[in-house]
Design a protein around this motif. Structure first.
Motif, PDB file in Angstrom:
ATOM      1  N   SER A  24      30.980  36.833  36.887  1.00 55.21           N
ATOM      2  CA  SER A  24      29.657  36.005  36.068  1.00 55.21           C
ATOM      3  C   SER A  24      29.762  35.964  34.807  1.00 55.21           C
ATOM      4  O   SER A  24      29.234  35.159  34.323  1.00 55.21           O
ATOM      5  N   ILE A  25      30.276  36.837  33.955  1.00 52.46           N
ATOM      6  CA  ILE A  25      30.255  36.769  32.602  1.00 52.46           C
ATOM      7  C   ILE A  25      31.343  35.525  32.372  1.00 52.46           C
ATOM      8  O   ILE A  25      31.056  34.978  31.074  1.00 52.46           O
ATOM      9  N   LEU A  26      32.316  35.429  33.034  1.00 54.32           N
ATOM     10  CA  LEU A  26      33.063  34.386  32.735  1.00 54.32           C
ATOM     11  C   LEU A  26      32.502  33.087  32.930  1.00 54.32           C
ATOM     12  O   LEU A  26      32.634  32.126  32.058  1.00 54.32           O
ATOM     13  N   THR A  27      31.931  32.913  34.178  1.00 49.91           N
ATOM     14  CA  THR A  27      31.125  31.586  34.396  1.00 49.91           C
ATOM     15  C   THR A  27      30.069  31.200  33.412  1.00 49.91           C
ATOM     16  O   THR A  27      29.774  30.249  33.270  1.00 49.91           O
ATOM     17  N   GLN A  28      29.479  32.388  32.846  1.00 51.08           N
ATOM     18  CA  GLN A  28      28.640  32.379  31.563  1.00 51.08           C
ATOM     19  C   GLN A  28      28.986  31.668  30.353  1.00 51.08           C
ATOM     20  O   GLN A  28      28.580  31.115  29.535  1.00 51.08           O
ATOM     21  N   TYR A  29      30.128  32.265  30.007  1.00 44.98           N
ATOM     22  CA  TYR A  29      30.699  32.113  28.718  1.00 44.98           C
ATOM     23  C   TYR A  29      32.080  31.367  28.485  1.00 44.98           C
ATOM     24  O   TYR A  29      32.179  31.281  27.565  1.00 44.98           O
ATOM     25  N   TRP A  30      32.728  30.824  29.685  1.00 44.24           N
ATOM     26  CA  TRP A  30      33.891  30.328  29.349  1.00 44.24           C
ATOM     27  C   TRP A  30      34.048  29.022  28.371  1.00 44.24           C
ATOM     28  O   TRP A  30      34.959  28.888  27.790  1.00 44.24           O
ATOM     29  N   GLN A  31      32.905  28.418  28.504  1.00 41.97           N
ATOM     30  CA  GLN A  31      32.793  26.869  27.747  1.00 41.97           C
ATOM     31  C   GLN A  31      32.782  27.255  26.114  1.00 41.97           C
ATOM     32  O   GLN A  31      33.094  26.315  25.647  1.00 41.97           O
ATOM     33  N   LEU A  32      32.706  28.480  25.962  1.00 41.40           N
ATOM     34  CA  LEU A  32      32.713  28.744  24.446  1.00 41.40           C
ATOM     35  C   LEU A  32      34.099  28.488  23.862  1.00 41.40           C
ATOM     36  O   LEU A  32      34.467  28.438  22.607  1.00 41.40           O
ATOM     37  N   ALA A  33      35.232  28.744  24.769  1.00 45.09           N
ATOM     38  CA  ALA A  33      36.422  28.416  24.393  1.00 45.09           C
ATOM     39  C   ALA A  33      36.856  26.872  24.293  1.00 45.09           C
ATOM     40  O   ALA A  33      36.790  26.282  25.223  1.00 45.09           O
ATOM     41  N   SER A  34      38.004  26.600  23.408  1.00 41.99           N
ATOM     42  CA  SER A  34      38.454  25.280  23.609  1.00 41.99           C
ATOM     43  C   SER A  34      39.593  25.384  24.832  1.00 41.99           C
ATOM     44  O   SER A  34      40.108  26.417  24.994  1.00 41.99           O
ATOM     45  N   CYS A  35      39.567  24.319  25.616  1.00 42.01           N
ATOM     46  CA  CYS A  35      40.137  24.257  26.843  1.00 42.01           C
ATOM     47  C   CYS A  35      41.703  24.105  26.359  1.00 42.01           C
ATOM     48  O   CYS A  35      42.069  23.276  25.774  1.00 42.01           O
ATOM     49  N   GLY A  36      42.599  25.333  26.706  1.00 44.42           N
ATOM     50  CA  GLY A  36      44.047  25.384  26.293  1.00 44.42           C
ATOM     51  C   GLY A  36      44.624  26.254  27.077  1.00 44.42           C
ATOM     52  O   GLY A  36      44.591  26.376  28.102  1.00 44.42           O
ATOM     53  N   SER A  37      45.116  27.396  26.327  1.00 41.18           N
ATOM     54  CA  SER A  37      45.702  28.550  27.056  1.00 41.18           C
ATOM     55  C   SER A  37      44.835  29.629  27.239  1.00 41.18           C
ATOM     56  O   SER A  37      44.030  29.927  26.178  1.00 41.18           O
ATOM     57  N   ALA A  38      44.846  30.331  28.131  1.00 44.75           N
ATOM     58  CA  ALA A  38      44.212  31.596  28.630  1.00 44.75           C
ATOM     59  C   ALA A  38      45.140  32.597  29.139  1.00 44.75           C
ATOM     60  O   ALA A  38      45.985  32.262  29.744  1.00 44.75           O
ATOM     61  N   LEU A  39      44.676  33.744  28.961  1.00 46.16           N
ATOM     62  CA  LEU A  39      45.383  35.122  29.429  1.00 46.16           C
ATOM     63  C   LEU A  39      44.391  35.613  30.501  1.00 46.16           C
ATOM     64  O   LEU A  39      43.009  35.961  30.032  1.00 46.16           O
ATOM     65  N   ASP A  40      44.549  36.053  31.473  1.00 47.19           N
ATOM     66  CA  ASP A  40      43.688  37.071  32.473  1.00 47.19           C
ATOM     67  C   ASP A  40      44.590  38.268  32.643  1.00 47.19           C
ATOM     68  O   ASP A  40      45.789  38.236  33.411  1.00 47.19           O
ATOM     69  N   ILE A  41      44.108  39.201  31.878  1.00 42.19           N
ATOM     70  CA  ILE A  41      44.781  40.496  31.957  1.00 42.19           C
ATOM     71  C   ILE A  41      44.172  41.131  33.119  1.00 42.19           C
ATOM     72  O   ILE A  41      43.081  41.338  33.732  1.00 42.19           O
ATOM     73  N   ALA A  42      45.137  41.721  33.951  1.00 39.45           N
ATOM     74  CA  ALA A  42      44.868  42.503  35.164  1.00 39.45           C
ATOM     75  C   ALA A  42      44.258  41.407  36.164  1.00 39.45           C
ATOM     76  O   ALA A  42      43.243  42.013  36.670  1.00 39.45           O
ATOM     77  N   CYS A  43      44.856  40.347  36.549  1.00 40.43           N
ATOM     78  CA  CYS A  43      44.211  39.486  37.142  1.00 40.43           C
ATOM     79  C   CYS A  43      43.936  39.828  38.726  1.00 40.43           C
ATOM     80  O   CYS A  43      43.110  38.984  39.312  1.00 40.43           O
ATOM     81  N   GLY A  44      44.408  40.548  39.167  1.00 42.96           N
ATOM     82  CA  GLY A  44      44.320  40.911  40.552  1.00 42.96           C
ATOM     83  C   GLY A  44      44.387  39.747  41.485  1.00 42.96           C
ATOM     84  O   GLY A  44      45.669  38.973  41.459  1.00 42.96           O
ATOM     85  N   ASN A  45      43.410  39.453  42.305  1.00 44.44           N
ATOM     86  CA  ASN A  45      43.655  38.194  43.236  1.00 44.44           C
ATOM     87  C   ASN A  45      43.536  36.698  42.578  1.00 44.44           C
ATOM     88  O   ASN A  45      43.790  36.049  43.350  1.00 44.44           O
ATOM     89  N   GLY A  46      43.170  36.834  41.437  1.00 48.11           N
ATOM     90  CA  GLY A  46      43.308  35.606  40.574  1.00 48.11           C
ATOM     91  C   GLY A  46      42.175  34.879  40.589  1.00 48.11           C
ATOM     92  O   GLY A  46      41.992  33.921  40.100  1.00 48.11           O
ATOM     93  N   ARG A  47      40.917  35.577  40.768  1.00 56.93           N
ATOM     94  CA  ARG A  47      39.526  34.935  40.900  1.00 56.93           C
ATOM     95  C   ARG A  47      39.261  34.336  39.664  1.00 56.93           C
ATOM     96  O   ARG A  47      38.854  33.044  39.521  1.00 56.93           O
ATOM     97  N   ASN A  48      39.367  35.035  38.640  1.00 57.91           N
ATOM     98  CA  ASN A  48      39.236  34.345  37.312  1.00 57.91           C
ATOM     99  C   ASN A  48      40.229  33.444  36.784  1.00 57.91           C
ATOM    100  O   ASN A  48      39.854  32.018  36.139  1.00 57.91           O
ATOM    101  N   SER A  49      41.454  33.468  37.273  1.00 58.45           N
ATOM    102  CA  SER A  49      42.614  32.748  36.825  1.00 58.45           C
ATOM    103  C   SER A  49      42.475  31.048  37.775  1.00 58.45           C
ATOM    104  O   SER A  49      42.371  30.252  36.913  1.00 58.45           O
ATOM    105  N   PHE A  50      42.081  31.445  38.828  1.00 57.62           N
ATOM    106  CA  PHE A  50      41.614  30.101  39.353  1.00 57.62           C
ATOM    107  C   PHE A  50      40.566  29.073  39.013  1.00 57.62           C
ATOM    108  O   PHE A  50      40.739  28.046  38.772  1.00 57.62           O
TER     109      PHE A  50
END
Length: 176
Positions: A24-50
């Motif tokens: 939920s914190i990602l869905t609230q704040y992702w738009q603050l970043a310029s769309c480009g490269s992202a790193l998902d640390i300890a991504c697990g099943n990839g829910r945030n990566s997807f």
């Protein structure tokens, strides 16, 4: 420790790949970043990566589990999977517009995370707090102090229903 950690997480993901809804914190704040490269640390099943790949980011998804990273391989052209032990991994400097670290703690990575952000890059970090000095739990205000050179957009410590950790620390910050 790598083989033990990998086996532990492989077993966990074989039994349960977990929730696929993005944090939920990602869905609230992702738009603050310029769309480009992202790193998902300890991504697990990839829910945030997807989630980020669907928003147009090119995502490096890093996790120790071969089961979790195997689940991610070739699932989205915007996701580049790295099966790596984060205890020894080095993060390249000045590389990411957005870094996400959810439910993982490796204090050794803190300075690398900060250096890895591009100017105006966004950090979204959420992890558990331990009142018992547990090595995998933050102390109160530790996350806030660890990234104090960044411009803090949001910080909160709140109750959590995890069986081992009863609080969660959440931080959103921008590199100036």
């Amino acid at each position: 420790m790598t083989d033990q950690d990998r086996k532990k997480w492989d077993t966990r993901y074989k039994n349960d790949l977990g929730d696929f809804a993005p944090s939920s914190i990602l869905t609230q704040y992702w738009q603050l970043a310029s769309c480009g490269s992202a790193l998902d640390i300890a991504c697990g099943n990839g829910r945030n990566s997807f989630f980020l790949a669907e928003k147009g980011f090119t995502v490096e998804a890093v996790d120790i589990s071969t089961v979790a990273t195997g689940h991610l391989n070739d699932k989205h052209p915007g996701i580049h999977v790295i099966c790596q032990d984060l205890d020894t991994w080095k993060i390249s400097p000045n590389r990411y517009d957005l870094i996400v670290n959810v439910h993982f703690l490796d204090r050794r990575l803190f300075p690398m995370i900060e250096r890895a952000l591009k100017p105006d890059g966004v950090l979204i970090f959420e992890s558990f707090i331990s009142q018992n000095a547990h090595p995998f739990g933050l102390r109160n205000n530790e996350l806030l102090h660890a990234f104090q050179t960044l411009r803090i957009i949001y910080y909160e410590e709140k109750p959590n229903d995890h069986e081992e950790f009863n609080q969660m620390a959440s931080l959103v910050a921008v590199k100036q």
